[in-house]
Design an enzyme around this catalytic site. Structure first.
Site, PDB file in Angstrom:
ATOM      1  N   CYS A 242      29.015  55.414  37.783  1.00 45.42           N
ATOM      2  CA  CYS A 242      27.698  55.959  37.438  1.00 45.42           C
ATOM      3  C   CYS A 242      27.826  57.247  36.631  1.00 45.42           C
ATOM      4  O   CYS A 242      28.794  57.987  36.773  1.00 45.42           O
ATOM      5  CB  CYS A 242      26.916  56.267  38.707  1.00 45.42           C
TER       6      CYS A 242
ATOM      7  N   ARG B 211      31.553  55.278  30.705  1.00 48.33           N
ATOM      8  CA  ARG B 211      31.967  55.181  32.107  1.00 48.33           C
ATOM      9  C   ARG B 211      31.701  53.787  32.670  1.00 48.33           C
ATOM     10  O   ARG B 211      32.215  53.445  33.731  1.00 48.33           O
ATOM     11  CB  ARG B 211      31.212  56.231  32.941  1.00 48.33           C
TER      12      ARG B 211
ATOM     13  N   TRP C 237      26.418  51.902  37.881  1.00 45.45           N
ATOM     14  CA  TRP C 237      27.440  50.851  37.941  1.00 45.45           C
ATOM     15  C   TRP C 237      27.345  50.304  39.362  1.00 45.45           C
ATOM     16  O   TRP C 237      27.705  50.982  40.323  1.00 45.45           O
ATOM     17  CB  TRP C 237      28.803  51.474  37.666  1.00 45.45           C
TER      18      TRP C 237
ATOM     19  N   ASN D  19      25.902  59.498  42.262  1.00 43.26           N
ATOM     20  CA  ASN D  19      27.162  58.826  41.942  1.00 43.26           C
ATOM     21  C   ASN D  19      28.041  58.935  43.195  1.00 43.26           C
ATOM     22  O   ASN D  19      28.169  60.018  43.763  1.00 43.26           O
ATOM     23  CB  ASN D  19      27.832  59.537  40.752  1.00 43.26           C
ATOM     24  N   GLY D  20      28.609  57.819  43.628  1.00 43.21           N
ATOM     25  CA  GLY D  20      29.463  57.850  44.828  1.00 43.21           C
ATOM     26  C   GLY D  20      29.026  56.768  45.805  1.00 43.21           C
ATOM     27  O   GLY D  20      28.242  55.881  45.451  1.00 43.21           O
TER      28      GLY D  20
ATOM     29  N   GLU E 133      51.678  47.102  30.484  1.00 46.27           N
ATOM     30  CA  GLU E 133      50.538  47.764  29.873  1.00 46.27           C
ATOM     31  C   GLU E 133      49.963  46.901  28.740  1.00 46.27           C
ATOM     32  O   GLU E 133      48.745  46.788  28.591  1.00 46.27           O
ATOM     33  CB  GLU E 133      50.964  49.154  29.378  1.00 46.27           C
TER      34      GLU E 133
ATOM     35  N   LYS F 232      46.136  45.610  28.716  1.00 47.61           N
ATOM     36  CA  LYS F 232      45.263  45.932  27.583  1.00 47.61           C
ATOM     37  C   LYS F 232      44.601  44.664  27.071  1.00 47.61           C
ATOM     38  O   LYS F 232      43.400  44.633  26.852  1.00 47.61           O
ATOM     39  CB  LYS F 232      46.122  46.575  26.501  1.00 47.61           C
TER      40      LYS F 232
ATOM     41  N   GLU G 234      42.035  43.124  29.677  1.00 49.58           N
ATOM     42  CA  GLU G 234      40.816  43.871  30.000  1.00 49.58           C
ATOM     43  C   GLU G 234      39.799  43.864  28.871  1.00 49.58           C
ATOM     44  O   GLU G 234      38.605  43.926  29.141  1.00 49.58           O
ATOM     45  CB  GLU G 234      41.125  45.306  30.469  1.00 49.58           C
TER      46      GLU G 234
ATOM     47  N   HIS H 127      62.636  31.348  37.556  1.00 50.52           N
ATOM     48  CA  HIS H 127      62.447  31.181  38.998  1.00 50.52           C
ATOM     49  C   HIS H 127      61.037  30.711  39.332  1.00 50.52           C
ATOM     50  O   HIS H 127      60.579  30.906  40.458  1.00 50.52           O
ATOM     51  CB  HIS H 127      62.811  32.485  39.707  1.00 50.52           C
TER      52      HIS H 127
ATOM     53  N   LYS I  29      35.013  53.392  33.226  1.00 52.34           N
ATOM     54  CA  LYS I  29      36.078  54.254  32.717  1.00 52.34           C
ATOM     55  C   LYS I  29      36.683  55.082  33.840  1.00 52.34           C
ATOM     56  O   LYS I  29      37.872  55.259  33.930  1.00 52.34           O
ATOM     57  CB  LYS I  29      35.507  55.168  31.628  1.00 52.34           C
TER      58      LYS I  29
HETATM   59  O1  M6R Z   1      41.376  57.992  35.019  1.00 50.43           O
HETATM   60  P1  M6R Z   1      42.623  57.296  35.536  1.00 50.43           P
HETATM   61  O2  M6R Z   1      43.759  57.439  34.593  1.00 50.43           O
HETATM   62  O3  M6R Z   1      42.975  57.695  36.923  1.00 50.43           O
HETATM   63  O4  M6R Z   1      42.229  55.771  35.564  1.00 50.43           O
HETATM   64  C1  M6R Z   1      43.105  54.820  36.101  1.00 50.43           C
HETATM   65  C2  M6R Z   1      42.726  53.418  35.684  1.00 50.43           C
HETATM   66  O5  M6R Z   1      41.451  53.100  36.145  1.00 50.43           O
HETATM   67  C3  M6R Z   1      42.755  53.260  34.153  1.00 50.43           C
HETATM   68  O6  M6R Z   1      43.991  53.619  33.636  1.00 50.43           O
HETATM   69  C4  M6R Z   1      42.446  51.807  33.755  1.00 50.43           C
HETATM   70  O7  M6R Z   1      43.436  50.950  34.205  1.00 50.43           O
HETATM   71  C5  M6R Z   1      42.302  51.734  32.247  1.00 50.43           C
HETATM   72  N1  M6R Z   1      40.925  51.688  31.888  1.00 50.43           N
HETATM   73  C6  M6R Z   1      42.941  50.565  31.641  1.00 50.43           C
HETATM   74  O8  M6R Z   1      42.853  50.626  30.247  1.00 50.43           O
END
Ligand code: M6R
Length: 606
Positions: free
Chosen positions: A2, A27, A75, A99-100, A479, A483, A486, A502, A601
């Protein structure tokens, strides 16, 4: 997660609220709303969907007008995205955005129902709004104090009271909230980009501090109503950094910002050609005496930790354990006070990483965070902070934050290896120089975008693909795989190339493309054999390799050739084609690149 914005001042607040919410769109959200005090009445407009839906609704139903208001992008956690569940919540005399997560909301709800309150939404937030109403007897700050004594969980709250039409109130615990200040009025916001257009000056709200904002100033007090004097902070991010600047997407802009972000991050930490992390409080003496290193993080940040593990273990011969924060916090880890726990986080607000930090502190370990957002919760709570200087990262898919996190992992590894006497001063200088050359090398690789675009065009219709690699290439390919999945929604996994036989090799057909990362010279021949195995079974292979190893062109269907550097530095180069491939695949599929579905985010709830 949020996003919260609030404003009270001399300007019409609706534009400021909507503009601030737009800056927080990154976010992630599924509904939006505002509450504005107009002619001493609270007027609420809210809807499921995007901010454009909210603007449309205001066109149809009438746009509120006022100088004091709060806004929210939701969110969904408790209850599906819907008009009713959208924030603000409340009634005619109190309205809140939150938020929370309120953990004991069921108990509170039952209590309030017994007092005669009715509920419209499925949210935990509505219980806080009604509890405020229950306690309200004319003193907003006292009401807020009574409520926060009862609620358990995480909250950042923006609140307006009809009886105080020229004030916004705010309080937070474990969820981020800042208070911006300017001559034209004062603001609350979940993050700095929301207020950058109006001011760079802001206060950090600490746990359970209550802020009272009016057009002319801001007052802070604690839970006993003692006034608190706070130091003003100045954002070093400018507005341009939070704008697309001519790029089609933030992600593409951020990929291209990597050379600058790395330079800005490493240059203050290289003194006289040697790594220097001491400005953070981490001396060489301390560094070499830790028994073990734990690196704890989530998602991309955790992947940076995995590369860090390979590099630190290889260079400094110190054992490093990498944990996903959501696992670490519940696995009763064997941490001791002789250990160093490194938390990596772009936002500095990730709930699981923050909880892992608290656990490490409870157990007496030294905590060091690698964080991009100044003054964020993880930065404030850790013993030692090393800030990365990537500037604001707006795209949900992390790119430049990952690059700068890696650069800190390298500096740490070199410094530790030197402090422990594993490498000579000469070698340490040479490696540090290699790191300083990285931004220039990345600039060379950034021109490979058409090659990556072409590769993306070959992947776009796939349902699933595999990334493979060995050693550092394996850590890095995790990674690449994250990427891709996602933002393009193509299922992807990363496998240690030697593990394929395996089990996973049974998935290989001509419909399963493989991206092989093969930059490590000592493992190259081995990875090549694995590439041949998948190719023989029909897979179309893209190989990311280095100059001089691409001679046997028949080995892969597509090649991305990187400039030569030390093996250990290659992940810093190979990350770029992986990011480009993910980006262009998502663009070709017509995906919402910067705001992928279901993702936020900054993950400030568990
Ligand atoms: O803000 P942070 O680096 O702690 O966030 C961790 C993950 O949520 C973040 O890296 C997420 O995996 C990315 N959006 C992926 O691209």
């Amino acid at each position: 997660m949020c996003g919260i914005v609030g404003y009270v001042g001399r300007e019409d607040c609706v534009d400021i609220l909507v503009d601030g919410l737009q800056k927080l769109e990154y976010r992630g959200y599924d509904s939006a709303g505002i509450a504005v005090i107009q002619n001493n009445q609270i007027v609420v407009k809210k809807t499921k969907g995007r901010l454009s839906d909210l603007t449309e609704k205001m066109k149809e139903e009438g746009r509120p007008k006022g100088f004091c208001g709060i806004g929210h992008t939701r969110w969904a956690t408790h209850g599906e995205p819907s008009d009713i569940n959208s924030h603000p919540h409340g009634n005619k005399r109190i309205s809140i955005v939150h938020n929370g997560i309120i953990e004991n909301y069921r108990e509170i709800k039952e209590f309030l129902i017994a007092q005669g309150y009715g509920f419209e939404s499925e949210t935990d937030t509505e219980t806080v709004a009604k509890l405020l109403d229950y306690y309200y007897e004319g003193d907003p700050v006292q009401t807020i104090i009574n409520v926060i004594k009862e609620v358990r969980g995480a909250y950042a709250l923006g609140i307006v009271f009809r009886d105080f039409p020229d004030k916004v109130f705010a309080v937070r615990k474990d969820s981020p909230l800042i208070v911006g200040t300017s001559e034209n009025g004062n603001f609350i916001a979940s993050d700095v980009p929301a207020i950058l257009k109006y001011t760079r000056d802001y206060y950090l709200l600490e746990q359970n501090e209550i802020a009272t904002l009016s057009a002319d100033g801001v007052k802070f007090c604690d839970m006993y109503k003692n006034e608190i004097k706070k130091e003003i902070q100045t954002a070093d991010w400018d507005l341009d950094a939070a704008e697309k600047g001519g790029y089609e997407h933030f992600m593409l802009k951020e990929i291209n910002e990597q050379p600058t972000a790395i330079r800005t991050t490493i240059s203050p930490r290289i003194v006289d050609g040697m790594p220097y992390l001491e400005e953070s409080g981490m001396t060489k003496e301390m560094l070499k005496n830790y028994r073990r290193i734990f690196i704890v993080a989530c998602g991309t940040a955790m992947h940076a930790g995995l590369v860090g593990k390979y590099v630190i273990e290889k260079m400094a011969r110190v054992e490093v354990t990498v944990d996903i924060a959501s696992e670490f916090r519940y696995r009763d880890p064997l941490i001791q006070k002789e250990d160093l726990v490194i938390l990596i986080s772009q936002s500095g607000e990730t709930a699981d990483t923050l909880a892992a930090l608290k656990l490490a502190k409870e157990r007496g370990a030294t905590t060091m965070s690698v964080v991009n957002v100044k003054g964020s919760s993880i930065a404030r709570e850790s013993d030692i902070v090393v800030y990365t200087h990537a500037g604001p990262e707006i795209s949900v898919a992390s790119t430049k934050a990952y690059a700068v996190q890696l650069s800190i992992m390298y500096l740490l590894a070199f410094e530790l290896a030197y402090a422990k006497g594993v490498i000579s001063e000469e070698e340490c200088r040479r490696l540090t120089k290699e790191l300083e050359n990285i931004p220039e090398k990345i600039e060379e690789i950034l021109v490979l975008k058409e090659r990556c675009q072409f590769i993306a065009s070959r992947l776009v219709s796939s349902e699933s693909l595999l990334y493979i690699g060995r050693g550092l290439d394996y850590a890095l390919s995790m990674e690449g795989s994250l990427k891709l999945k996602e933002i393009s929604y193509i299922h992807s996994e990363s496998y240690a190339a030697g593990e394929l036989k395996h089990g996973t090799i049974s998935l290989i057909t001509e419909d399963m493309p493989v991206i092989a990362v093969a930059t490590q010279s000592d493992l190259f021949e081995k990875t090549l054999s694995n590439i041949k195995e998948v190719k023989a079974r029909g897979a179309k292979v893209t190989m990311i390799c280095r100059e001089g190893t691409e001679d046997d062109k028949s080995v892969a269907n597509h090649l991305v050739v990187l400039p030569n550097m030390d093996d250990v530095m290659m992940p810093m180069l190979a990350l770029v084609p992986m990011q480009y491939i993910a980006y262009y695949t998502a663009v070709l599929k017509g995906c919402d690149v910067d705001k992928p579905r279901n993702l936020a985010k900054s993950v400030t709830v568990e």
